[in-house]
Motif scaffolding. Structure first.
Motif, mmCIF file in Angstrom:
data_model
loop_
_atom_site.group_PDB
_atom_site.id
_atom_site.type_symbol
_atom_site.label_atom_id
_atom_site.label_comp_id
_atom_site.label_asym_id
_atom_site.label_seq_id
_atom_site.Cartn_x
_atom_site.Cartn_y
_atom_site.Cartn_z
ATOM 1 N N LYS A 133 0.363 -6.297 -2.424
ATOM 2 C CA LYS A 133 -0.494 -5.649 -2.452
ATOM 3 C C LYS A 133 -0.635 -4.417 -1.473
ATOM 4 C CE LYS A 133 -3.844 -8.739 -4.817
ATOM 5 N NZ LYS A 133 -5.216 -9.360 -4.400
ATOM 6 N N TYR A 152 -0.634 -5.872 -9.640
ATOM 7 C CA TYR A 152 0.510 -5.904 -8.752
ATOM 8 C C TYR A 152 1.144 -6.951 -9.269
ATOM 9 C CZ TYR A 152 -2.531 -3.496 -5.330
ATOM 10 O OH TYR A 152 -3.155 -2.610 -4.490
ATOM 11 N N ARG A 175 -7.187 2.790 -7.093
ATOM 12 C CA ARG A 175 -6.497 1.523 -6.300
ATOM 13 C C ARG A 175 -7.387 1.095 -5.354
ATOM 14 N NH1 ARG A 175 -0.926 1.337 -2.936
ATOM 15 N NH2 ARG A 175 -0.753 -0.777 -2.485
ATOM 16 N N ASP A 205 -8.658 -2.867 -5.746
ATOM 17 C CA ASP A 205 -8.765 -3.685 -4.630
ATOM 18 C C ASP A 205 -9.909 -4.436 -4.402
ATOM 19 O OD1 ASP A 205 -5.819 -3.434 -4.315
ATOM 20 O OD2 ASP A 205 -5.943 -1.971 -2.964
#
Length: 383
Positions: free
Chosen positions: A15, A8, A66, A70
């Motif tokens: 985010k 990011y 993703r 995360d």
């Protein structure tokens, strides 16, 4: 081993950034750090940043990757720990986000390709436009019409091959019949339409004299067109598949029939409403009476009250046009204009003079607007 930066942070997005925000940020970085735009010593650092941005985009543009990133960070998308999933997309993810600006870098756009961008290039045919002029009555009631439009039929001389009879097309040696070629730019390659055969994969050494190698000839055909009731000026009717033919088996374009409304002698159209000017005589305006006014469906009667002034508007509900998207028809507005008598005889002049004297004796009650106007003029000149 150097520690990887947060994806990011690399793209400079939060985010909770959307897919569009991620793609936009990547495009901006890709344009800035592209190796072809940064030569010499500066190019080495730019190439590293370019690759870093590309990797960040490939991870964050994939919903599954993703989510893993995360939750687990770089370990969640490390190919050595997760079976190589991180490198599965390769060049595809880059091309998807960056494809629409290839023309900015290389001076050319990407043509519409076939499935997956491989094989012969397939192009949709162009759209055609036809202007049709119709009357107000035809627009209100609808109509069926015939128009002549161009069409392309297979050439009878070469049977659609484009080659001179007795000869045949040959496989393009530039693209080996694929219709596309690979162009390398730095460390990646771009697929483009073959400039030699223009995506057909074939070369015609001796073109047909009738169609000049096109394999088709232009003709004319009659097309039945249905004009819907209520259509208005500048609206378009789409006739799917009646445009120009596609290339290499591509779909044909569409035909758009653009409506032009002829000027009417009586009515002016305003959406679903109609307007017209109705002249009335001096005596009718003064004494009142019933007059006939035109509508698209025939005559209609309206009552003129005593003392009607020029410019008075009368509304006839439902006497307008029912538009193509309307549930009810519009209204007809009749704008009255009082005609002043002309070419009077001596007897008529005398009668008018006698009438004028009689009205003058009555004061402002016969001409309230004139009296008010006179008072305003006095106040203006005396100010």
């Amino acid at each position: 081993m150097a520690t990887k930066r947060d994806y990011y942070d690399v793209l400079g997005v939060p985010k909770n950034a959307s897919e569009e925000e991620i793609k936009k940020a990547y495009r901006k970085l890709a344009m800035k750090h592209h190796p072809d735009r940064n030569q010499g010593d500066a190019g080495q650092g730019a190439e590293a940043k370019f690759k870093e941005a590309k990797e960040a985009y490939e991870m964050l543009s994939d919903a599954g990757k993703r989510a893993a990133y995360d939750q687990y960070g770089h370990a969640g998308v490390d190919p050595n720990m997760r079976g190589g999933a991180a490198g599965a997309e390769g060049f595809g993810g880059f091309a998807e986000a960056f494809g629409d600006i290839f023309g900015d870098i290389f001076g050319q756009g990407r043509a519409g390709a076939g499935a997956g961008g491989r094989g012969r290039q397939v192009f949709r045919g162009g759209d055609l436009s036809y202007a049709m002029e119709i009357t107000l009555e035809e627009a209100a009631n609808g109509k069926e019409a015939q128009i002549r439009i161009p069409t392309w039929d297979p050439c009878d001389t070469c049977q659609g091959s484009g080659a001179k009879p007795g000869t045949q097309a040959k496989t393009c040696t530039t693209c080996q019949g694929q219709g596309v070629v690979q162009m390398r730019q730095g460390f990646f390659s771009v697929q483009q339409t073959c400039p030699h055969c223009r995506g057909t994969g074939k070369i015609i050494p001796e073109p047909c004299a009738t169609c000049h190698g096109q394999g088709k000839v232009k003709q004319q055909k009659t097309l039945e067109v249905k004009i819907p009731a209520g259509i208005d000026d500048a609206m378009r009717i789409r006739s799917a598949g009646n445009g120009e033919p596609g290339t290499n088996g591509g779909p044909p374009g569409d035909l758009y029939i653009e409506i032009r409304l002829k000027k009417h002698d009586i009515f002016e159209r305003d959406g679903d409403d109609l307007h017209c000017v109705v002249p009335i005589g001096f005596s009718t305006a003064a004494l009142g009476g019933e007059i006939d006014v035109p509508t698209l469906a025939g005559k209609a009667a309206i009552d003129i009250p005593e003392g009607t002034q020029s410019g008075k508007q009368f509304r006839l509900r439902g006497k307008g046009i029912k538009g193509v998207r309307s549930s009810y028809p519009g209204d007809l507005y009749c704008h009255v204009t009082v005609e002043t008598p002309v070419k009077l005889t001596e007897h008529q002049r005398k009668l008018f003079k006698d009438l004028a004297e009689s009205l003058k004796k009555g004061g402002d009650k016969h001409s309230p607007s004139e009296g008010s106007w006179t008072d305003k003029l006095r106040g203006f000149f005396n100010a």
